[in-house]
Structure formats: C-alpha cells, structure tokens
Scaffold this motif. Structure first.
Motif, mmCIF file in Angstrom:
data_model
loop_
_atom_site.group_PDB
_atom_site.id
_atom_site.type_symbol
_atom_site.label_atom_id
_atom_site.label_comp_id
_atom_site.label_asym_id
_atom_site.label_seq_id
_atom_site.Cartn_x
_atom_site.Cartn_y
_atom_site.Cartn_z
ATOM 1 N N PHE A 196 -3.707 -13.566 1.388
ATOM 2 C CA PHE A 196 -2.870 -12.382 1.220
ATOM 3 C C PHE A 196 -3.433 -11.572 0.059
ATOM 4 N N VAL A 197 -3.449 -10.247 0.204
ATOM 5 C CA VAL A 197 -3.918 -9.356 -0.851
ATOM 6 C C VAL A 197 -2.843 -8.300 -1.072
ATOM 7 N N ASN A 198 -2.482 -8.076 -2.327
ATOM 8 C CA ASN A 198 -1.485 -7.069 -2.655
ATOM 9 C C ASN A 198 -2.113 -6.038 -3.594
ATOM 10 N N ASP A 199 -2.125 -4.779 -3.163
ATOM 11 C CA ASP A 199 -2.656 -3.683 -3.968
ATOM 12 C C ASP A 199 -1.512 -2.735 -4.311
ATOM 13 N N THR A 200 -1.379 -2.408 -5.579
ATOM 14 C CA THR A 200 -0.354 -1.472 -6.033
ATOM 15 C C THR A 200 -1.040 -0.266 -6.646
ATOM 16 N N ASN A 201 -0.673 0.919 -6.173
ATOM 17 C CA ASN A 201 -1.229 2.175 -6.678
ATOM 18 C C ASN A 201 -0.124 2.960 -7.368
ATOM 19 N N PHE A 202 -0.393 3.431 -8.565
ATOM 20 C CA PHE A 202 0.582 4.199 -9.338
ATOM 21 C C PHE A 202 0.169 5.670 -9.371
ATOM 22 N N GLY A 203 1.136 6.561 -9.557
ATOM 23 C CA GLY A 203 0.863 7.994 -9.703
ATOM 24 C C GLY A 203 0.491 8.671 -8.402
ATOM 25 N N VAL A 204 1.095 8.271 -7.294
ATOM 26 C CA VAL A 204 0.788 8.860 -5.986
ATOM 27 C C VAL A 204 1.653 10.086 -5.775
ATOM 28 N N GLY A 205 1.034 11.214 -5.420
ATOM 29 C CA GLY A 205 1.757 12.452 -5.129
ATOM 30 C C GLY A 205 2.272 13.154 -6.369
ATOM 31 N N SER A 206 3.021 14.230 -6.146
ATOM 32 C CA SER A 206 3.527 15.037 -7.257
ATOM 33 C C SER A 206 4.657 14.344 -8.023
ATOM 34 N N GLU A 207 5.301 13.365 -7.414
ATOM 35 C CA GLU A 207 6.394 12.633 -8.054
ATOM 36 C C GLU A 207 5.924 11.361 -8.753
ATOM 37 N N ASN A 208 4.608 11.148 -8.830
ATOM 38 C CA ASN A 208 4.040 9.938 -9.429
ATOM 39 C C ASN A 208 4.673 8.669 -8.845
ATOM 40 N N ALA A 209 4.672 8.603 -7.538
ATOM 41 C CA ALA A 209 5.284 7.480 -6.824
ATOM 42 C C ALA A 209 4.396 6.245 -6.893
ATOM 43 N N VAL A 210 4.964 5.148 -6.457
ATOM 44 C CA VAL A 210 4.253 3.876 -6.377
ATOM 45 C C VAL A 210 4.002 3.569 -4.907
ATOM 46 N N GLU A 211 2.763 3.160 -4.611
ATOM 47 C CA GLU A 211 2.407 2.744 -3.263
ATOM 48 C C GLU A 211 1.995 1.279 -3.322
ATOM 49 N N ASN A 212 2.528 0.481 -2.415
ATOM 50 C CA ASN A 212 2.219 -0.951 -2.374
ATOM 51 C C ASN A 212 1.654 -1.289 -1.000
ATOM 52 N N VAL A 213 0.461 -1.899 -0.967
ATOM 53 C CA VAL A 213 -0.175 -2.308 0.284
ATOM 54 C C VAL A 213 -0.371 -3.813 0.236
ATOM 55 N N PHE A 214 0.349 -4.512 1.091
ATOM 56 C CA PHE A 214 0.266 -5.970 1.192
ATOM 57 C C PHE A 214 -0.504 -6.293 2.466
ATOM 58 N N SER A 215 -1.707 -6.848 2.329
ATOM 59 C CA SER A 215 -2.566 -7.125 3.487
ATOM 60 C C SER A 215 -2.569 -8.607 3.814
#
Length: 120
Positions: free
Chosen positions: A45-64
């Motif tokens: 399992f791999v979990n990637d978290t991206n911060f500062g996505v879009g104009s609202e500085n959202a969080v994106e989480n991708v669990f593979s």
C-alpha cells in the motif's frame, strides 16, 4: 535419574532444532522479496498526501493498492501487477465541496521463461 537425563537430551535437541530453521527461512524470504520477478505474492500500500491544492490550499490524499500475484505455468511465470488508486480531494475552489473516488486502474503483466532467466 539416569534415564530421565537420557530422554531429556533428545528432547532438548528437538526443542532447539526449530530455532535455527526460521533464520534460514527469513533469509530466503528476504532474498525472494528483493527479486523483481520472484515467485512471491505481495500486497503493498502507498499513501501520498499533497498539500496546497487549488486556490483553497486543499489537501489531496491518494491511497494506492498495488498487489503483485505470480502464476507458475510450467517453465513460464506470469507476473500480474495492478495499481488501484483511491483518491480524496478536499475543496479546491470555494463552494465546490470535496470529492473522493477511484482513480484509473492500471494492469501490467510480465511473462518470462525460467530457463532463459537462469542462463542470462
């Protein structure tokens, strides 16, 4: 008293025998896990978290989920590998809301002959 000691010696030997076996089994498993075309099933399992996505500085989480499943077909091995991402993305623009779901499913298959692998 003497017969007790004679019987305990083989029992002691049999009790210590399994202690040496798992070490070699662990070494074999470690070697096999490092082989990219080894005959071993794995489920990483791999979990990637991206911060500062879009104009609202959202969080994106991708669990593979990335299972690898080898199949032995006589002289040939068929290695199946799939990647299935599960994605969560927070609100990237005001009023849009968060989104979640499955990403693109990827499948990869590798065929090889054990005889040619041993020669080369």
């Amino acid at each position: 008293m003497t017969s007790y000691r004679i019987h305990s010696l083989p029992l002691l030997f049999l009790a210590l025998l399994p202690l040496s076996s798992p070490v070699s089994a662990q070494e074999d498993l470690a070697k096999e896990s490092q082989n990219p075309i080894g005959n071993i099933i794995s489920l990483p399992f791999v979990n990637d978290t991206n911060f500062g996505v879009g104009s609202e500085n959202a969080v994106e989480n991708v669990f593979s989920i990335k299972p690898v499943y080898p199949v032995n077909l006589g002289e040939w091995n068929l290695i199946n590998r799939a990647i299935l991402p599960v994605i969560y993305q927070g609100e990237t623009m005001e009023g849009e809301g968060s989104q979640s779901g499955l990403g693109d499913f990827t499948y990869q298959r590798v065929d090889y002959s054990r005889a040619s692998w041993k020669q080369g």
